[in-house]
Design an enzyme around this catalytic site. Structure first.
Site, PDB file in Angstrom:
ATOM      1  N   ASP A 214       4.533 -16.585 -43.409  1.00 31.19           N
ATOM      2  CA  ASP A 214       5.375 -17.641 -43.975  1.00 31.19           C
ATOM      3  C   ASP A 214       4.660 -18.988 -44.046  1.00 31.19           C
ATOM      4  OD1 ASP A 214       7.857 -18.541 -45.055  1.00 31.19           O
ATOM      5  OD2 ASP A 214       8.398 -19.420 -43.125  1.00 31.19           O
ATOM      6  N   SER A 242      11.642 -21.908 -47.818  1.00 32.25           N
ATOM      7  CA  SER A 242      11.724 -20.462 -48.071  1.00 32.25           C
ATOM      8  C   SER A 242      13.175 -20.076 -48.351  1.00 32.25           C
ATOM      9  CB  SER A 242      11.199 -19.681 -46.869  1.00 32.25           C
ATOM     10  OG  SER A 242       9.876 -20.063 -46.559  1.00 32.25           O
ATOM     11  N   GLN A 292       7.673 -13.670 -51.560  1.00 31.57           N
ATOM     12  CA  GLN A 292       8.600 -14.729 -51.156  1.00 31.57           C
ATOM     13  C   GLN A 292       9.011 -15.564 -52.352  1.00 31.57           C
ATOM     14  OE1 GLN A 292       7.649 -18.685 -49.017  1.00 31.57           O
ATOM     15  NE2 GLN A 292       8.195 -17.315 -47.337  1.00 31.57           N
TER      16      GLN A 292
END
Length: 306
Positions: A214, A242, A292
């Site tokens: 991430d 995110s 993502q």
């Protein structure tokens, strides 16, 4: 006993500053209930990668260790408060002959801030193929960006988990970097946990990689506007957060060994940016993939005050 069940005596002291395994540490409150705490990713919200990693740790604690994680899908619903603990409620959805499924809800102050679905399976023999790893320079040939960041933004550096990991950015013009396609910004980053992880606990390795995954995907989607914060100077020009995150784990790996994260962003529209990433080990094996979508809003410059 797995290290995810209790930090073993052979692992790094979880109280030691900079110990990566401390980022994954959670406390079991009940059969399907766990509690953890997460550091800030931005000044007022938790780092999503750590929330996802702890949620996956909670899910794995309810599954037979013989079954390895093969995929996860998560949604970031609300900003988490780094000053408050997070509770992880695990739903044991299914335990089949080969596969097991878990759902996890991360809760703060009675509200869900993140949901995760994770699938586990028994290993099996099968044919194999993969994309070839790009022949980019190794991490030993690249500079460490953290000393400069610690000097330029000591408060940001102090509150982050970056003290516990290693990162090296591959320059866009480095030998072996594939040509960038029009409209598809890309970046290549070497990543690893900064302290040793237990080799006999695959769940720790997978949860550590979930954390690492991430760090740079959302910035890849914003490369057409601004570089990653470890490579830029000046204030941010975009708002990034995110929205959802998915991973697939293809082959065994060590997250405390260098892994190349090859990333590209094929789309940005409607205030969202999509990024795809592939993790390769030093032997060129494709060990995991990630996708993502991130909130991506360009910030308008503020007019100077009179």
């Amino acid at each position: 006993m797995r290290v995810t069940d209790a930090i073993s005596q052979d692992s790094p002291d979880p109280g030691t500053p900079g110990s990566f395994i401390e980022l994954l540490r959670i406390e079991q409150l009940d059969k399907n209930l766990f509690r953890g705490s997460c550091h800030a990713g931005a000044p007022t919200r938790t780092f999503g990668g750590q929330v996802a990693a702890q949620a996956l740790t909670a899910a794995g604690r309810t599954v037979n260790p013989a079954r390895a994680v093969h995929s996860l899908h998560g949604y970031f619903l609300r900003p988490g408060d780094p000053q408050r603990p997070i509770e992880y409620e695990v739903d044991r959805v299914r335990d089949g002959f080969s596969y097991a499924t878990r759902r996890v809800t991360a809760i703060q102050q009675g509200e869900a801030i993140f949901t995760l679905s994770a699938s586990f399976k028994l290993p099996e023999e099968a044919g194999t193929r993969q994309r070839t790893m790009p022949p980019v320079p190794g991490p030993e040939e690249l500079p460490d960006p953290f000393p400069l960041w610690a000097e330029q933004a000591p408060e940001d550096y102090a509150r982050s988990g970056f003290r516990s990991l290693d990162m090296r950015f591959v320059p866009a013009d480095a030998p072996g970097v594939p040509p960038e396609l029009p409209g598809v910004p890309q970046q290549f980053v070497w990543l690893r946990a900064g302290t040793p992880l237990p080799a006999d606990d695959p769940l720790v390795q997978v949860c550590a990689l979930t954390y690492l995954s991430d760090l740079t995907l959302a910035p890849t989607a914003a490369l057409h506007v601004q570089p990653h914060r470890l490579q830029r100077s000046g204030p941010p020009r975009v708002m990034l957060a995110s929205l959802d995150h998915a991973m697939w784990f293809h082959r065994p790996f060590r997250a405390d060994d260098w892994l190349l994260f090859a990333q590209r962003s094929p789309s940005a529209s409607d205030g969202r940016g999509l990024s795809l990433g592939e993790f390769y080990n030093r032997d060129g094996e494709l060990v995991a993939s990630a996708v993502q979508e991130a909130l991506l809003r360009e910030l308008q410059p503020q007019p100077p005050r009179p």
